[in-house]
Scaffold this motif. Structure first.
Motif, PDB file in Angstrom:
ATOM      1  N   ARG A 241      27.128  -6.739 -24.062  1.00  0.00           N
ATOM      2  CA  ARG A 241      26.019  -7.031 -24.987  1.00  0.00           C
ATOM      3  C   ARG A 241      24.888  -7.759 -24.266  1.00  0.00           C
ATOM      4  NH1 ARG A 241      22.196  -6.945 -27.137  1.00  0.00           N
ATOM      5  NH2 ARG A 241      21.613  -7.284 -29.318  1.00  0.00           N
ATOM      6  N   ILE A 242      25.223  -8.667 -23.373  1.00  0.00           N
ATOM      7  CA  ILE A 242      24.202  -9.379 -22.591  1.00  0.00           C
ATOM      8  C   ILE A 242      23.462  -8.390 -21.692  1.00  0.00           C
ATOM      9  CG2 ILE A 242      23.807 -11.169 -20.843  1.00  0.00           C
ATOM     10  CD1 ILE A 242      26.460 -12.473 -21.907  1.00  0.00           C
ATOM     11  N   LEU A 243      24.226  -7.510 -21.051  1.00  0.00           N
ATOM     12  CA  LEU A 243      23.626  -6.531 -20.147  1.00  0.00           C
ATOM     13  C   LEU A 243      22.698  -5.578 -20.903  1.00  0.00           C
ATOM     14  CD1 LEU A 243      23.692  -5.583 -17.167  1.00  0.00           C
ATOM     15  CD2 LEU A 243      25.502  -3.986 -17.836  1.00  0.00           C
ATOM     16  N   LEU A 244      23.101  -5.157 -22.093  1.00  0.00           N
ATOM     17  CA  LEU A 244      22.264  -4.276 -22.901  1.00  0.00           C
ATOM     18  C   LEU A 244      20.949  -4.946 -23.248  1.00  0.00           C
ATOM     19  CD1 LEU A 244      21.603  -1.834 -24.664  1.00  0.00           C
ATOM     20  CD2 LEU A 244      23.017  -2.852 -26.467  1.00  0.00           C
ATOM     21  N   GLU A 245      20.994  -6.198 -23.656  1.00  0.00           N
ATOM     22  CA  GLU A 245      19.750  -6.888 -24.006  1.00  0.00           C
ATOM     23  C   GLU A 245      18.867  -7.077 -22.785  1.00  0.00           C
ATOM     24  OE1 GLU A 245      17.182  -8.168 -26.909  1.00  0.00           O
ATOM     25  OE2 GLU A 245      19.150  -7.210 -27.079  1.00  0.00           O
ATOM     26  N   ALA A 246      19.479  -7.328 -21.633  1.00  0.00           N
ATOM     27  CA  ALA A 246      18.698  -7.444 -20.399  1.00  0.00           C
ATOM     28  C   ALA A 246      17.952  -6.148 -20.118  1.00  0.00           C
ATOM     29  CB  ALA A 246      19.616  -7.803 -19.237  1.00  0.00           C
ATOM     30  N   LYS A 247      18.622  -5.001 -20.296  1.00  0.00           N
ATOM     31  CA  LYS A 247      17.970  -3.711 -20.067  1.00  0.00           C
ATOM     32  C   LYS A 247      16.834  -3.491 -21.063  1.00  0.00           C
ATOM     33  CE  LYS A 247      21.984  -1.362 -18.069  1.00  0.00           C
ATOM     34  NZ  LYS A 247      23.017  -0.305 -18.268  1.00  0.00           N
ATOM     35  N   ARG A 248      17.063  -3.856 -22.312  1.00  0.00           N
ATOM     36  CA  ARG A 248      16.009  -3.705 -23.316  1.00  0.00           C
ATOM     37  C   ARG A 248      14.786  -4.545 -22.956  1.00  0.00           C
ATOM     38  NH1 ARG A 248      19.504  -4.243 -28.964  1.00  0.00           N
ATOM     39  NH2 ARG A 248      20.326  -2.107 -29.034  1.00  0.00           N
ATOM     40  N   LEU A 249      15.019  -5.762 -22.499  1.00  0.00           N
ATOM     41  CA  LEU A 249      13.903  -6.637 -22.151  1.00  0.00           C
ATOM     42  C   LEU A 249      13.194  -6.176 -20.885  1.00  0.00           C
ATOM     43  CD1 LEU A 249      15.549 -10.103 -22.924  1.00  0.00           C
ATOM     44  CD2 LEU A 249      13.768  -8.960 -24.248  1.00  0.00           C
ATOM     45  N   LEU A 250      13.926  -5.563 -19.969  1.00  0.00           N
ATOM     46  CA  LEU A 250      13.313  -5.118 -18.713  1.00  0.00           C
ATOM     47  C   LEU A 250      12.331  -3.971 -18.929  1.00  0.00           C
ATOM     48  CD1 LEU A 250      16.395  -5.394 -16.352  1.00  0.00           C
ATOM     49  CD2 LEU A 250      14.199  -6.530 -16.005  1.00  0.00           C
ATOM     50  N   ILE A 251      12.454  -3.242 -20.036  1.00  0.00           N
ATOM     51  CA  ILE A 251      11.463  -2.204 -20.330  1.00  0.00           C
ATOM     52  C   ILE A 251      10.098  -2.822 -20.585  1.00  0.00           C
ATOM     53  CG2 ILE A 251      10.815  -0.429 -22.012  1.00  0.00           C
ATOM     54  CD1 ILE A 251      13.644   0.338 -22.287  1.00  0.00           C
ATOM     55  N   ASN A 252      10.085  -4.042 -21.086  1.00  0.00           N
ATOM     56  CA  ASN A 252       8.836  -4.741 -21.373  1.00  0.00           C
ATOM     57  C   ASN A 252       8.301  -5.335 -20.069  1.00  0.00           C
ATOM     58  OD1 ASN A 252       6.789  -6.442 -22.171  1.00  0.00           O
ATOM     59  ND2 ASN A 252       7.881  -7.286 -23.917  1.00  0.00           N
TER      60      ASN A 252
END
Length: 292
Positions: A241-252
């Motif tokens: 879950r932490i890794l998924l949110e990191a990927k989502r934020l990295l798109i920004n």
């Protein structure tokens, strides 16, 4: 589209000229694509989103996991998931956007819809390949929904609620794994509660024992339970879950790596980079470059 910000759509913004509704939209997929030609770019929804393909091909990416598009396939997505698609051929099927509160007028349990396994928020669990024999019945339900959307008959929203719930139940009945059929209901309640807690607290709580305390079970039991139900330890589920949110934020791209590390409650940028590379296989910078 600039990747500085992933757009988040609400139902009204995708109304397609139909009477504006904050609760539900049902449309043919070809009409939906014609009305929203740029919607294949990465975006989120503030509602539950369902795509049902009856013809065409290509790929559909949900939270950075890519799936091949096939006829007879349904994609169930929960609010907040990032998805995009690349289609090939003439895409046909149906699309549904429905708010979390759409069923509240019918159901006492506001979390009822979350009981369905395809609304877990895990990408792979939201992809359902219908048996060929089941496709006509699901298509018929969508056709009935389209008539209710287009008509002005009394109780049309209530009829839509019934049709949508019937479709969810039919799909769930036809696609549960044999192991899942043997699980007692309380196991699904515990799994759903654990996932919900992780989704709420993953930035602050990183240890299985912290979630075990909230669920009134021992850490050993929680780990064994997660391995039994999902084939992963509780720690892996938290980490994912932490890794998924990191990927989502990295798109920004407006957020620096350091800002993302801070938002995710890592001690420093170096620790975040090591964590990300260990589990994603690339550094945050490389991941951002690869998706740009």
């Amino acid at each position: 589209m600039s990747k500085a910000l992933i757009p988040t759509y609400d139902i009204c913004s995708l109304a397609m000229g139909m009477p504006a509704s904050e609760d539900i939209l049902v449309a043919r997929f070809s009409d939906y694509l014609a009305a929203h030609r740029d919607i294949h770019f990465p975006h989120r929804h503030s509602f539950y989103h369902l795509a049902f393909f009856t013809a065409g091909g290509g790929s559909h990416t949900i939270d950075f996991e890519r799936f091949p598009v096939k006829a007879g396939q349904l994609y169930f997505m929960v609010p907040g998931q990032v998805h995009s698609w690349f289609f090939e051929g003439n895409i046909e099927g149906y699309v549904m956007n429905v708010s979390a509160g759409f069923f509240n007028a019918f159901l006492q349990d506001p979390a009822y819809v979350e009981r369905f396994p395809f609304f877990s928020g895990v990408s792979a669990e939201g992809v359902v390949q219908l048996p060929k024999a089941a496709v006509p019945a699901v298509m018929a339900l969508f056709e009935s929904m389209l008539k209710e959307m287009a008509g002005t008959a009394i109780y049309s929203l209530d009829m839509l609620r019934l049709l949508v719930l019937e479709m969810f139940i039919q799909v769930s009945r036809g696609n549960r794994k044999e192991l899942a059929k043997q699980e007692p209901p309380h196991n699904y309640v515990l799994l759903r509660n654990f996932r919900k807690l992780v989704d709420q607290h993953y930035m602050q709580l990183r240890l299985p024992k912290e979630y075990a305390a909230l669920l009134y079970v021992t850490p050993n039991y929680l780990n064994a339970f997660c391995r039994h139900m999902l084939g992963k330890s509780a720690g892996e589920i938290i980490r994912d879950r932490i890794l998924l949110e990191a990927k989502r934020l990295l798109i920004n791209v407006d957020m620096t790596i350091a800002a993302i590390a801070y938002q995710l409650n890592f001690a420093d940028n170096s620790y975040f980079t090591k964590f990300f590379k260990k589990y994603a296989g690339v550094t945050p910078e490389e991941f951002r470059k690869n998706i740009s």
